[in-house]
Motif scaffolding. Structure first.
Motif, mmCIF file in Angstrom:
data_model
loop_
_atom_site.group_PDB
_atom_site.id
_atom_site.type_symbol
_atom_site.label_atom_id
_atom_site.label_comp_id
_atom_site.label_asym_id
_atom_site.label_seq_id
_atom_site.Cartn_x
_atom_site.Cartn_y
_atom_site.Cartn_z
ATOM 1 N N UNK A 236 0.823 -1.216 0.000
ATOM 2 C CA UNK A 236 0.000 0.000 0.000
ATOM 3 C C UNK A 236 0.852 1.259 0.000
ATOM 4 N N UNK A 237 1.911 1.268 0.806
ATOM 5 C CA UNK A 237 2.753 2.462 0.927
ATOM 6 C C UNK A 237 3.537 2.737 -0.350
ATOM 7 N N UNK A 238 4.055 1.697 -0.980
ATOM 8 C CA UNK A 238 4.828 1.870 -2.207
ATOM 9 C C UNK A 238 3.953 2.415 -3.334
ATOM 10 N N UNK A 239 2.717 1.939 -3.398
ATOM 11 C CA UNK A 239 1.792 2.401 -4.438
ATOM 12 C C UNK A 239 1.120 3.720 -4.036
ATOM 13 N N UNK A 240 0.582 3.767 -2.820
ATOM 14 C CA UNK A 240 -0.254 4.888 -2.406
ATOM 15 C C UNK A 240 0.491 6.169 -2.112
ATOM 16 N N UNK A 241 1.791 6.061 -1.762
ATOM 17 C CA UNK A 241 2.570 7.272 -1.476
ATOM 18 C C UNK A 241 3.767 7.399 -2.415
ATOM 19 N N UNK A 242 3.826 6.563 -3.452
ATOM 20 C CA UNK A 242 4.905 6.579 -4.455
ATOM 21 C C UNK A 242 6.285 6.461 -3.803
ATOM 22 N N UNK A 243 6.420 5.694 -2.750
ATOM 23 C CA UNK A 243 7.701 5.639 -2.062
ATOM 24 C C UNK A 243 8.733 4.858 -2.863
ATOM 25 N N UNK A 244 9.963 5.313 -2.819
ATOM 26 C CA UNK A 244 11.088 4.512 -3.288
ATOM 27 C C UNK A 244 11.403 3.496 -2.197
ATOM 28 N N UNK A 245 11.972 2.365 -2.576
ATOM 29 C CA UNK A 245 12.260 1.325 -1.588
ATOM 30 C C UNK A 245 13.200 1.844 -0.504
ATOM 31 N N UNK A 246 14.123 2.731 -0.868
ATOM 32 C CA UNK A 246 15.074 3.287 0.095
ATOM 33 C C UNK A 246 14.390 4.197 1.112
ATOM 34 N N UNK A 247 13.146 4.612 0.806
ATOM 35 C CA UNK A 247 12.409 5.472 1.722
ATOM 36 C C UNK A 247 11.613 4.675 2.752
ATOM 37 N N UNK A 248 11.572 3.354 2.580
ATOM 38 C CA UNK A 248 10.934 2.474 3.554
ATOM 39 C C UNK A 248 11.949 1.776 4.445
ATOM 40 N N UNK A 249 13.134 1.517 3.894
ATOM 41 C CA UNK A 249 14.163 0.782 4.641
ATOM 42 C C UNK A 249 14.965 1.734 5.529
ATOM 43 N N UNK A 250 15.356 1.233 6.682
ATOM 44 C CA UNK A 250 16.186 2.034 7.590
ATOM 45 C C UNK A 250 17.616 2.076 7.076
ATOM 46 N N UNK A 269 -3.520 14.561 7.137
ATOM 47 C CA UNK A 269 -2.382 13.708 7.499
ATOM 48 C C UNK A 269 -1.309 13.745 6.414
ATOM 49 N N UNK A 270 -0.057 13.712 6.850
ATOM 50 C CA UNK A 270 1.112 13.762 5.979
ATOM 51 C C UNK A 270 2.116 12.698 6.422
ATOM 52 N N UNK A 271 3.016 12.350 5.504
ATOM 53 C CA UNK A 271 4.118 11.451 5.848
ATOM 54 C C UNK A 271 5.425 12.130 5.475
ATOM 55 N N UNK A 272 6.306 12.244 6.430
ATOM 56 C CA UNK A 272 7.606 12.882 6.206
ATOM 57 C C UNK A 272 8.647 11.810 5.863
ATOM 58 N N UNK A 273 9.419 12.045 4.804
ATOM 59 C CA UNK A 273 10.466 11.097 4.429
ATOM 60 C C UNK A 273 11.695 11.842 3.918
ATOM 61 N N UNK A 274 12.787 11.117 3.791
ATOM 62 C CA UNK A 274 14.001 11.651 3.175
ATOM 63 C C UNK A 274 14.305 10.785 1.966
ATOM 64 N N UNK A 275 14.339 11.401 0.810
ATOM 65 C CA UNK A 275 14.459 10.636 -0.420
ATOM 66 C C UNK A 275 15.748 10.853 -1.169
ATOM 67 N N UNK A 276 15.653 10.735 -2.465
ATOM 68 C CA UNK A 276 16.798 10.837 -3.373
ATOM 69 C C UNK A 276 17.497 12.179 -3.187
ATOM 70 N N UNK A 277 18.829 12.127 -3.129
ATOM 71 C CA UNK A 277 19.592 13.348 -2.940
ATOM 72 C C UNK A 277 19.530 13.869 -1.527
ATOM 73 N N UNK A 278 19.094 12.996 -0.598
ATOM 74 C CA UNK A 278 18.996 13.360 0.823
ATOM 75 C C UNK A 278 18.038 14.532 1.039
ATOM 76 N N UNK A 279 16.983 14.601 0.197
ATOM 77 C CA UNK A 279 16.012 15.693 0.284
ATOM 78 C C UNK A 279 14.802 15.258 1.106
ATOM 79 N N UNK A 280 14.465 16.083 2.080
ATOM 80 C CA UNK A 280 13.291 15.812 2.912
ATOM 81 C C UNK A 280 12.046 16.334 2.213
ATOM 82 N N UNK A 281 10.950 15.569 2.283
ATOM 83 C CA UNK A 281 9.698 16.051 1.715
ATOM 84 C C UNK A 281 8.524 15.496 2.527
ATOM 85 N N UNK A 282 7.392 16.155 2.383
ATOM 86 C CA UNK A 282 6.152 15.731 3.041
ATOM 87 C C UNK A 282 5.186 15.241 1.976
ATOM 88 N N UNK A 283 4.639 14.044 2.189
ATOM 89 C CA UNK A 283 3.735 13.419 1.223
ATOM 90 C C UNK A 283 2.320 13.461 1.781
#
Length: 417
Positions: A236-250, A269-283
């Motif tokens: 659900x998270x990979x599809x519903x929030x377009x997460x990269x796999x690296x954004x789910x793994x510690x 509700x929002x989800x905070x993550x750190x993605x490609x290029x070490x950029x933080x974003x809110x989904x």
């Protein structure tokens, strides 16, 4: 003789990077061509480590850059017998040709660790090779085995070599270690890279395929909730929030936590993550994704929604404590769901759809989620949730023009009555 040299790994994991060559120096020196100075090699290695450390914020980026820098050093030292500062445009053309057809003893048939621990020492793995001959997941399932003879360097891999080594030589030039960028001086890049006219093909799942996949995850969760409620949430998270796999793994730079789901002043509700290029974003979190989170948390014996600052890892190990670290385990979880889906599709007579899922990767779920959402959401909203650097990237997921183009071509005649 260069052709007799079998490569040994030069770079260990990031935490061991400073000590790797010091440990490997006797082995490297014993194999160096007579015309190459050990001091030049040590200087090359030191500068290379400095470059790689700049990417310590992203584990996957570090691995990609380490792979290409290591291939170049291995070839430059042991094949071309030159330090980095002496490489010119024609050398880099020779290197690219070598990457397309490496020596047989430079090619492996499986990924293995570069180093392993023995008696508290890091030992170079003699089975490691700079290049890997792989096969498709479909071929693997059909019992085929990879072979050195089947090695092929893809266009994507060639593009990565150009991009990464160009950055590497720019760094060396800024450090005043080299003068000029020999990879950027290659004028006839078309000799190596094919140009594609038109929109980039996005690898994604059809509506039917995705429906079967998420339904399969639900069946698995019902049969074994202790193990597969987590599987269902990951899908659900990979599809519903377009997460990269690296954004789910510690990782060392970011550990996804329950508290990274948060509610704003408007009760959104929002989800905070750190993605490609070490950029933080809110989904932005949809109602359906919020329901998926509630179900997952309840299966863990938690309250329906996280409290502010809740530090419990988002994706927990099933055995032991703590989060799933690295992406390999999550890939296995997703692949298991894909495999079960393929079985169901075949049993229901959708053989072609099953075949099309066989090469699917985790990233296809992100692509599919984005592709579905651009049909109904403003592209700027999808762009920001996906973490795209520009709307042009998001536009690649809009396939209305392709459908119209194909529809207008369907009734073209070849033989006129």
């Amino acid at each position: 003789m260069a052709h007799e040299y079998t490569p040994i790994p030069l770079f260990d994991a990031l935490e061991y990077l400073d000590t790797t060559l010091a440990m490997q120096t006797p082995h490297v020196k014993s194999r160096l061509p007579d015309t190459l100075s050990a001091n030049d090699v040590l200087a090359d290695y030191s500068r290379s480590c400095g470059f790689l450390k700049a990417y310590r914020g992203s584990a996957e980026t570090f691995k990609s850059y380490r792979r290409e820098v290591e291939r170049l050093l291995q070839w430059s030292w042991f094949i071309q017998a030159k330090p980095l500062k002496d490489l010119r445009r024609n050398d880099m053309e020779s290197f690219l040709e070598f990457c397309q057809s490496p020596l047989k003893n430079w090619i492996g048939i499986k990924h293995v660790p570069r180093f392993y621990e023995k008696n508290s020492l890091r030992i170079a793995n003699t089975e490691w090779r700079p290049f890997i001959a792989g096969i498709s997941k479909k071929a693997h399932k059909e019992g085929d085995a990879p072979s050195i003879k089947s090695y092929v360097l893809s266009q994507n891999a060639l593009q990565a070599i150009f991009a990464i080594l160009s950055s590497f030589f720019n760094y060396l030039e800024q450090e005043e270690y080299t003068f000029g960028n020999p990879i950027a001086q290659i004028r006839q890049k078309s000799k190596f890279l094919r140009k594609h006219h038109g929109k980039k093909v996005i690898r994604r799942l059809s509506e039917l395929q995705w429906s079967y996949i998420i339904e399969t995850a639900e069946f698995m969760a019902k049969e074994n909730p202790n193990l597969h409620e987590r599987t269902l949430f990951i899908m659900n998270a990979l599809f519903g929030m377009y997460l990269r796999i690296s954004e789910l793994a510690a990782s060392s730079r970011w550990i996804p936590q329950m508290g990274h789901f948060y509610k704003d002043m408007d009760n959104n509700w929002w989800f905070k993550t750190v993605g490609k290029g070490n950029k933080e974003r809110d989904i932005s979190v949809s109602n359906a994704m919020l329901d998926a989170l509630k179900r997952y948390r309840m299966s863990l014996g938690l309250s329906k929604l996280p409290s502010p600052g809740e530090s419990l890892p988002l994706i927990l190990k099933t055995q032991g404590k703590g989060p799933i670290e690295g992406t390999r385990h999550i890939r296995k979880i997703v692949q298991h769901c894909f495999d079960k889906t393929i079985e169901r599709l075949k049993a229901d007579g959708f053989t072609e759809d099953a075949e099309m899922i066989m090469p699917a990767t985790v990233h296809w779920l992100r692509h599919t989620g984005i592709s579905e959402d651009v049909k109904t959401r403003p592209r700027e909203h999808v762009r920001d949730d996906a973490g795209h650097s520009s709307s042009a990237i998001t536009d690649q997921y809009i396939d209305i023009e392709l459908r119209e183009r194909h529809a207008s071509a369907k009734k073209k005649l070849i033989k006129f009555e």
